[in-house]
Design an enzyme around this catalytic site. Sequence first.
Site, PDB file in Angstrom:
ATOM      1  N   ARG A 116      27.368 111.741  82.799  1.00 39.88           N
ATOM      2  CA  ARG A 116      27.272 112.703  81.709  1.00 39.88           C
ATOM      3  C   ARG A 116      26.086 113.627  81.995  1.00 39.88           C
ATOM      4  NH1 ARG A 116      24.325 112.245  76.418  1.00 39.88           N
ATOM      5  NH2 ARG A 116      24.864 114.228  75.492  1.00 39.88           N
ATOM      6  N   HIS A 160      22.626 120.755  75.170  1.00 41.69           N
ATOM      7  CA  HIS A 160      21.568 119.745  75.050  1.00 41.69           C
ATOM      8  C   HIS A 160      20.253 120.517  74.875  1.00 41.69           C
ATOM      9  CE1 HIS A 160      20.677 115.291  75.964  1.00 41.69           C
ATOM     10  NE2 HIS A 160      19.552 115.805  75.522  1.00 41.69           N
ATOM     11  N   GLU A 206      23.161 115.588  69.645  1.00 47.08           N
ATOM     12  CA  GLU A 206      22.183 115.194  68.625  1.00 47.08           C
ATOM     13  C   GLU A 206      21.728 116.292  67.671  1.00 47.08           C
ATOM     14  OE1 GLU A 206      18.910 113.211  70.481  1.00 47.08           O
ATOM     15  OE2 GLU A 206      20.153 111.534  71.085  1.00 47.08           O
ATOM     16  N   ASN A 334      24.817 108.414  70.553  1.00 46.55           N
ATOM     17  CA  ASN A 334      23.547 108.151  71.239  1.00 46.55           C
ATOM     18  C   ASN A 334      22.791 107.161  70.370  1.00 46.55           C
ATOM     19  OD1 ASN A 334      24.458 110.262  72.782  1.00 46.55           O
ATOM     20  ND2 ASN A 334      22.647 111.552  72.510  1.00 46.55           N
ATOM     21  N   TYR A 336      19.654 104.425  70.223  1.00 45.76           N
ATOM     22  CA  TYR A 336      18.456 103.825  70.809  1.00 45.76           C
ATOM     23  C   TYR A 336      17.877 102.740  69.911  1.00 45.76           C
ATOM     24  CZ  TYR A 336      18.331 107.584  74.260  1.00 45.76           C
ATOM     25  OH  TYR A 336      18.640 108.424  75.298  1.00 45.76           O
ATOM     26  N   GLU A 395      24.462 107.761  75.004  1.00 39.73           N
ATOM     27  CA  GLU A 395      23.103 107.504  75.475  1.00 39.73           C
ATOM     28  C   GLU A 395      22.620 106.180  74.912  1.00 39.73           C
ATOM     29  OE1 GLU A 395      20.047 110.498  74.848  1.00 39.73           O
ATOM     30  OE2 GLU A 395      21.452 112.097  75.390  1.00 39.73           O
TER      31      GLU A 395
HETATM   32  C1  GBH Z   1      17.537 111.401  73.186  1.00 39.43           C
HETATM   33  O1  GBH Z   1      17.166 111.542  71.837  1.00 39.43           O
HETATM   34  C2  GBH Z   1      17.755 112.750  73.851  1.00 39.43           C
HETATM   35  O2  GBH Z   1      19.113 113.118  73.778  1.00 39.43           O
HETATM   36  C3  GBH Z   1      17.301 112.777  75.281  1.00 39.43           C
HETATM   37  O3  GBH Z   1      17.272 114.097  75.722  1.00 39.43           O
HETATM   38  C4  GBH Z   1      15.956 112.095  75.403  1.00 39.43           C
HETATM   39  O4  GBH Z   1      15.417 112.189  76.686  1.00 39.43           O
HETATM   40  C5  GBH Z   1      16.131 110.653  75.005  1.00 39.43           C
HETATM   41  O5  GBH Z   1      16.579 110.586  73.694  1.00 39.43           O
HETATM   42  C6  GBH Z   1      14.860 109.836  75.041  1.00 39.43           C
HETATM   43  O6  GBH Z   1      13.982 110.251  74.055  1.00 39.43           O
HETATM   44  O7  GBH Z   1       8.228 111.340  68.316  1.00 39.43           O
HETATM   45  O8  GBH Z   1       8.528 110.609  66.044  1.00 39.43           O
HETATM   46  O9  GBH Z   1       9.021 112.890  66.619  1.00 39.43           O
HETATM   47  C7  GBH Z   1      16.955 110.306  71.171  1.00 39.43           C
HETATM   48  C8  GBH Z   1      16.522 110.458  69.753  1.00 39.43           C
HETATM   49  C9  GBH Z   1      14.983 111.440  68.293  1.00 39.43           C
HETATM   50  C10 GBH Z   1      14.170 110.175  70.071  1.00 39.43           C
HETATM   51  C11 GBH Z   1      13.626 112.074  68.110  1.00 39.43           C
HETATM   52  C12 GBH Z   1      12.808 110.793  69.918  1.00 39.43           C
HETATM   53  C13 GBH Z   1      11.265 111.777  68.386  1.00 39.43           C
HETATM   54  C14 GBH Z   1      10.598 110.991  67.338  1.00 39.43           C
HETATM   55  N1  GBH Z   1      15.214 111.042  69.646  1.00 39.43           N
HETATM   56  N2  GBH Z   1      12.590 111.191  68.545  1.00 39.43           N
HETATM   57  S1  GBH Z   1       8.958 111.493  67.051  1.00 39.43           S
END
Ligand code: GBH
Length: 489
Positions: A116, A160, A206, A334, A336, A395
């Site tokens: 992807r 993205h 996202e 996605n 996490y 993701e």
């Molecule tokens: C993904 O977002 C992205 O799609 C990708 O590009 C990125 O590299 C990957 O995650 C890893 O981060 O620091 O408190 O402001 C995942 C969801 C939401 C995670 C926003 C980071 C920031 C929180 N993201 N978050 S804060």
Amino acid sequence: MSDITRRGFTKLAGLATMQPAMASAAFMTSPEEDAVQAVAGDRQFPKDFLWGTATASYQVEGAAKEDGRGVSVWDTFSHTPGKVVNDANGDVADDHYHRYKQDVQLMQALGVKGYRFSIAWPRVFPGGSGAPNPKGLDFYNRLVDELLANGIQPYATLYHWDLPQPLQDKGGGWESRETAKAFGDYAGHVASGLSDRVKDWFTVNEFWVFINLGYRFGTHAPGLKLSNARVNQAAHNAVLGHGLAVQAIRARAKGSVRVGIADSTSIGVPVIETPEHIAAAQQATRESNAQAMTVIQEGKYTDKFLRDAGADAPKYTAEELKIISTPLDFIGLNIYTGYFVAADSSKPEGYAVVANPKSYPHMASSWLNVCPESLYWGPRHVSKMWGNKPIYITENGCSSSDIQEKDGKVYDTDRVMYLRNYLTQLGRAANEGVPVRGYFLWSLMDNFEWADGYTNRFGLHYVDYATQTRTPKLSANYYREVIARNSVL
Ligand code: GBH
């Protein structure tokens, strides 16, 4: 410990001395392998499960000024002092634009069957709309051909976060409906150019993140801090752009294609797995995604969202809601982490979010709470609420404070721990019949981690940014074994 268990442990201990990636018939019948089979039996994934990996254009490509690429909001933002850790930017990143053949070989060595990647809108339309740059699609043509020649299916994401700067300057980016229209046109153009070979498409990556971090908190490009009403309108225009893109891709594709989305749907996890907490977590998931996945699936904003937003609710037409909810071929999630939810009859919505204590464990990124169950409940809630469409985990992965040891290797035991636990929960969903069809691990290699610059590493491969050397981490070896056996181990 019973005799049988003790014997099992002895066999397992013996595994430590074995070579990785052995799959010969002789090996399969060895006593050691029997031990693995015994453990792996209930962790087997469905056959044809698609194992993949993922990246995004601005995070890996570099070549920021090459072949007519225009400027994106992330170029502007990262070149503004103080916005990104160490004032880093994506001018070079992983130099993937020039090293893509080598990177496809990394995928090949992992054994992934899907990749992807995202397409940089400003490479294709430097102005955002109007005349396409004839060289814009060339890179993606080369990349797609290289993937297919290596037996890896391309999964393309159209947005993205690298919005062409001229669209920001003209109408305020996603604050304008013109951006949604331009996105549809761009999506159709790319689909007509690549869909003879690219059959699987994701529109937007996202919504919540680029809208809230970009337009509300100002921590991502374009770095704005707008009012609630304006953020809600931008969010609405973004889902409208998604719907227009779905229609444009289908209208202009060569042959049949599948279209979906890669959304950071936030996942409510039942605090204890009882029927009432499970129902509460599902409802919380529906409400907390009201402006993205829920409106896309249901074709309307939830009553609670409209009530809470009041006068700040976005302005829209019934026709727009229809476009936004154009049925998709699959759903990309996605995931996490997740948040815990409990049933709460004292609340009108019937649920309450349970805040974590300070001691709750997280990975190297402070936001990345360890919550393996999110990879079970996410797909399960989505399929329960919105039907049995194919689901891809578009993701999942984590950051680790990786360092290269004296022997040159990176022992990211924490990432292996994370993956093992998350994949176990994903396998649980798959084996219960939830239609999860594939998994894209974020990320193939360390890359430009947005506002964190190069300080947070999410890769299966360690990147030495001074030399652009890629080194497989322990987790790459782990993932290769998972793929080879189609099983968590
Ligand atoms: C993904 O977002 C992205 O799609 C990708 O590009 C990125 O590299 C990957 O995650 C890893 O981060 O620091 O408190 O402001 C995942 C969801 C939401 C995670 C926003 C980071 C920031 C929180 N993201 N978050 S804060």
